[in-house]
Scaffold this motif. Structure first.
Motif, short mmCIF file in Angstrom:
data_model
loop_
_atom_site.label_atom_id
_atom_site.label_comp_id
_atom_site.label_asym_id
_atom_site.label_seq_id
_atom_site.Cartn_x
_atom_site.Cartn_y
_atom_site.Cartn_z
N GLU A 1 0.80 -1.21 0.00
CA GLU A 1 0.00 0.00 0.00
C GLU A 1 0.84 1.27 0.00
N ARG A 2 2.12 1.16 0.33
CA ARG A 2 3.00 2.33 0.36
C ARG A 2 4.04 2.36 -0.74
N ILE A 4 5.55 0.56 -4.62
CA ILE A 4 5.45 -0.33 -5.77
C ILE A 4 6.87 -0.47 -6.34
N ASN A 30 7.63 5.30 -4.20
CA ASN A 30 6.96 5.52 -2.93
C ASN A 30 5.62 6.19 -3.21
N LEU A 31 4.55 5.46 -3.00
CA LEU A 31 3.21 5.98 -3.30
C LEU A 31 2.80 7.10 -2.35
N GLN A 32 3.23 7.04 -1.10
CA GLN A 32 2.88 8.09 -0.14
C GLN A 32 3.56 9.41 -0.46
N THR A 130 9.41 2.57 3.08
CA THR A 130 7.99 2.32 3.33
C THR A 130 7.50 2.89 4.64
#
Length: 136
Positions: A1-2, A4, A30-32, A130
């Motif tokens: 969730e954080r 990919i 980093n998606l966040q 993460t």
């Protein structure tokens, strides 16, 4: 969730070649934070020495080196950035993918290995990718 982590494989076949040459492109995102992670975000100084040492040991312990030379392996796993451009963050550690002909002939194949987090504990920046590394 954080996070990919992607590895794209490209293949090139030029006129007259006997076999295609594959090469990789890796992306750790980093998606966040909404940005690509680079090595400075994840690793402390000295990480290339760990990558090099672990890779050489792993190859010696797990592969028959017939058809390749020790010098080829030594050069292809030397502790320099150009030898380790293809890395991905995976649950077990850092996945390293070597290019075709990097550590041996085409018949040796394109080796990949996972360096466990336990081997990287001295060179990983805590919480860098993460917010929480698992398995440290």
């Amino acid at each position: 969730e954080r996070l990919i982590s992607l590895r794209l494989t490209h293949s090139v076949m030029a006129l007259g070649q006997m076999h295609p040459i594959n090469y990789y492109e890796t992306i750790n995102y980093n998606l966040q934070r909404g940005r690509i992670l680079n090595k400075r975000d994840i690793f402390r100084n000295g990480y290339l020495k760990v990558f090099s040492r672990y890779s050489r040991t792993f190859v010696h312990e797990n592969y028959d080196l017939t058809g390749t030379t020790e010098e080829w392996l030594k050069e292809g796993t030397e502790a320099k950035q150009s030898n380790f451009p293809n890395w991905n963050i995976v649950p077990e550690g850092i996945l390293i993918a070597f290019e075709d002909y990097q550590i041996g002939s085409h018949s040796f194949g394109q080796l990949e290995l996972i360096i466990p987090y336990s081997e990287l504990s001295a060179v990983l920046k805590p919480n860098a990718a993460t917010g929480k590394f698992v398995n440290l």
